[in-house]
Design an enzyme around this catalytic site. Structure first.
Site, PDB file in Angstrom:
ATOM      1  N   PHE A  86     -11.404  -4.714  -5.030  1.00 32.90           N
ATOM      2  CA  PHE A  86     -11.277  -5.666  -3.918  1.00 32.90           C
ATOM      3  C   PHE A  86     -10.677  -4.912  -2.725  1.00 32.90           C
ATOM      4  O   PHE A  86      -9.588  -5.208  -2.260  1.00 32.90           O
ATOM      5  CB  PHE A  86     -10.402  -6.871  -4.293  1.00 32.90           C
ATOM      6  CG  PHE A  86     -10.814  -7.585  -5.552  1.00 32.90           C
ATOM      7  CD1 PHE A  86     -11.804  -8.554  -5.522  1.00 32.90           C
ATOM      8  CD2 PHE A  86     -10.220  -7.270  -6.770  1.00 32.90           C
ATOM      9  CE1 PHE A  86     -12.181  -9.224  -6.680  1.00 32.90           C
ATOM     10  CE2 PHE A  86     -10.593  -7.935  -7.934  1.00 32.90           C
ATOM     11  CZ  PHE A  86     -11.574  -8.915  -7.897  1.00 32.90           C
ATOM     12  N   ASP A  95      -6.579  -6.369  -5.991  1.00 37.59           N
ATOM     13  CA  ASP A  95      -6.115  -7.198  -4.856  1.00 37.59           C
ATOM     14  C   ASP A  95      -7.181  -8.232  -4.512  1.00 37.59           C
ATOM     15  O   ASP A  95      -7.786  -8.182  -3.438  1.00 37.59           O
ATOM     16  CB  ASP A  95      -5.802  -6.293  -3.654  1.00 37.59           C
ATOM     17  CG  ASP A  95      -5.235  -7.082  -2.480  1.00 37.59           C
ATOM     18  OD1 ASP A  95      -4.743  -8.207  -2.694  1.00 37.59           O
ATOM     19  OD2 ASP A  95      -5.290  -6.572  -1.340  1.00 37.59           O
ATOM     20  N   ASP A 102     -15.909  -3.261  -3.360  1.00 39.58           N
ATOM     21  CA  ASP A 102     -15.839  -4.561  -2.692  1.00 39.58           C
ATOM     22  C   ASP A 102     -17.237  -5.166  -2.698  1.00 39.58           C
ATOM     23  O   ASP A 102     -18.238  -4.442  -2.609  1.00 39.58           O
ATOM     24  CB  ASP A 102     -15.328  -4.438  -1.250  1.00 39.58           C
ATOM     25  CG  ASP A 102     -14.825  -5.774  -0.712  1.00 39.58           C
ATOM     26  OD1 ASP A 102     -13.599  -5.986  -0.673  1.00 39.58           O
ATOM     27  OD2 ASP A 102     -15.675  -6.630  -0.360  1.00 39.58           O
ATOM     28  N   ASN A 132     -19.717  -6.411  -7.418  1.00 37.17           N
ATOM     29  CA  ASN A 132     -18.811  -7.454  -7.890  1.00 37.17           C
ATOM     30  C   ASN A 132     -17.815  -6.802  -8.853  1.00 37.17           C
ATOM     31  O   ASN A 132     -18.219  -6.159  -9.820  1.00 37.17           O
ATOM     32  CB  ASN A 132     -19.625  -8.523  -8.610  1.00 37.17           C
ATOM     33  CG  ASN A 132     -18.770  -9.700  -9.028  1.00 37.17           C
ATOM     34  OD1 ASN A 132     -17.585  -9.550  -9.361  1.00 37.17           O
ATOM     35  ND2 ASN A 132     -19.364 -10.877  -9.007  1.00 37.17           N
ATOM     36  N   CYS A 146      -2.729 -13.557  -4.157  1.00 41.51           N
ATOM     37  CA  CYS A 146      -2.315 -14.159  -2.882  1.00 41.51           C
ATOM     38  C   CYS A 146      -2.562 -15.670  -2.892  1.00 41.51           C
ATOM     39  O   CYS A 146      -2.642 -16.293  -1.836  1.00 41.51           O
ATOM     40  CB  CYS A 146      -3.008 -13.489  -1.703  1.00 41.51           C
ATOM     41  SG  CYS A 146      -4.790 -13.535  -1.787  1.00 41.51           S
ATOM     42  N   ARG A 198       0.845  -1.200   0.000  1.00 44.44           N
ATOM     43  CA  ARG A 198       0.000   0.000   0.000  1.00 44.44           C
ATOM     44  C   ARG A 198       0.877   1.245   0.000  1.00 44.44           C
ATOM     45  O   ARG A 198       0.643   2.200  -0.738  1.00 44.44           O
ATOM     46  CB  ARG A 198      -0.897   0.006   1.254  1.00 44.44           C
ATOM     47  CG  ARG A 198      -2.012  -1.018   1.191  1.00 44.44           C
ATOM     48  CD  ARG A 198      -3.012  -0.831   2.315  1.00 44.44           C
ATOM     49  NE  ARG A 198      -2.597  -1.442   3.572  1.00 44.44           N
ATOM     50  CZ  ARG A 198      -2.987  -2.656   3.989  1.00 44.44           C
ATOM     51  NH1 ARG A 198      -3.824  -3.382   3.262  1.00 44.44           N
ATOM     52  NH2 ARG A 198      -2.576  -3.147   5.125  1.00 44.44           N
TER      53      ARG A 198
END
Ligand code: SAH
Length: 386
Positions: A220, A289, A241, A268, A329, A205
């Site tokens: 996200f 993300d 989000d 979405n 991730c 960030r």
């Protein structure tokens, strides 16, 4: 002492620096789930000591090599080393990961600091059984005002452990205020995702903020980590989000920080990116993300097509000179595979893209060199040239 013997293939893995022995490489068990066991190789030689799970595919997590039987003082030393290491990082934040499991030689244990409080996760039968001892050591070493066990991750089910959230020491409030750089967050340690915040993205960030300008899209967003960090350098920020709760938190956190140029939408991202493109909108900096699309190996093909779609659409929303901060991730998607899929998205978007920075999870979430599973968060900062 309880013991477990392993195959030659299991020995080979240990020799290659990987601390996990799978069930299929276990020959004989003379132990109960959660025991700390002596590990014996195929010639009957003692290899070291490991934490044994009677349920997980990961039957053994190597704890020490050599003959010395591990006792609580080893747990104390390793906890102290993990804490001391975080102190040397001089993080500009009041929340950080203190113990990152295998990468701190404390397998199956996660400990995060949120201000005066600790939030932990016991992810193996042994760390679960040892919670009273671990709690006492944490109190001794860190003197927290309270310790919360966020023992609700699904991986605990693989260990045959129940999902449970409980206070282990002191008291833990419903919200804890923490600071990262200039941004303050109200964190819900009982219900927030992970242990409350995505601490692993803190340094990404801050890195992304160096490129922030103009219009920003934070896709996200969760509780607005990237949006709030980038907002002071941007004219406006759109945070998206799918969770209503997350969007409420983005708004509350923005207000808490006196930030008025962040708009939060419960949508979405796949739909919103399509809609933004249809409306001809552009952004100077976009953050992607998403959650781990590939939670297991069988999900990889679908995950790759998801990554490709969002990266393709994001690249189309960027003018030349714009920046894309793109993350994955999923540890099941390697850095190379992720780079390849983003490159394929760039080709389809007819964009020339330069890699400005290759980043990963923050330094308080270190990667164990010989354990690829501990390298899960990839983050590329890209610039669209034309
Ligand atoms: N960027 C955040 C962390 C994001 S975690 C930070 O820095 O703190 C991933 C987020 O994606 C979660 O909050 C989850 O609610 C959200 N999410 C999952 N699927 C989504 C979708 N299809 N569209 C929008 N948001 C989604």
């Amino acid at each position: 002492m309880a013991s477990v013997s392993i195959t030659r293939r299991g020995e080979q893995r240990l020799r290659n620096g990987h601390p996990w022995i799978y069930k299929s490489d276990v020959v004989q068990v003379d132990a109960a789930g959660g025991d700390t066991v002596a590990v014996v190789d195929s010639r009957g030689q003692h290899v070291g000591h490991a934490l044994y799970s009677s349920r997980s595919e990961i039957a053994l997590r190597l704890f020490t090599r050599g003959p010395q039987v591990p006792d609580l003082s080893i747990w104390r030393d390793r906890l102290r080393q993990a804490f001391d290491f975080r102190a040397t990082l001089a993080l500009d934040a009041t929340a950080c990961r203190l113990v990152h499991g295998e990468a701190d030689l404390l397998p199956g244990l996660v400990v995060d600091r949120y201000g005066d409080y600790l939030v932990l996760q016991a992810l193996s039968q042994t760390t679960d059984r040892m919670l009273p001892e671990i709690t006492a050591l944490l109190v001794e070493l860190a003197a927290p005002a309270g310790i919360l066990a966020r023992n609700d991750p699904r991986v605990r089910l693989l260990e045959g452990l129940e999902q449970r959230v409980e206070v282990l020491h002191g008291t833990v409030p419903d919200t804890i205020e923490v600071r990262e750089g200039r941004v303050y967050y109200d964190v819900d340690p009982y219900h927030g995702q992970k242990t409350g915040l995505f601490l692993d993205q803190r340094e990404n960030r801050m890195a992304a903020a160096r490129y922030a300008r103009g219009r920003c899209l934070d896709a996200f967003s969760y509780n607005g980590g990237f949006a709030l960090t980038l907002a002071p350098s941007c004219s406006e920020v759109l945070a998206v989000d799918i969770s209503d709760q997350a969007v409420e938190r983005i708004r509350a956190n923005a207000a808490r920080n006196g930030i008025s140029n962040v708009e939060a939408r419960a949508m979405n991202v796949f739909d919103e990116l399509r809609e933004l493109e249809r409306r001809g909108e552009t952004f100077d900096i976009i953050v992607l993300d998403p959650p781990a699309f590939a939670k297991n190996k069988s999900a990889i093909p679908k995950a790759l097509s998801g990554y490709k779609e969002i990266n393709l659409r994001a690249l189309k929303l960027l003018p030349p000179g714009g920046f894309l901060i793109t993350c994955s991730c999923s540890y099941n998607v390697s850095e190379a595979a992720f780079a390849e899929i983003v490159a394929a998205a760039a080709i389809d978007a007819r964009a020339d893209v330069a890699v400005v920075e290759k980043r990963m999870q923050g330094r308080d979430h270190p990667v164990l060199m010989t354990v690829p599973e501990t390298y899960y968060l990839k983050c590329f900062i890209l610039r669209k040239l034309a």
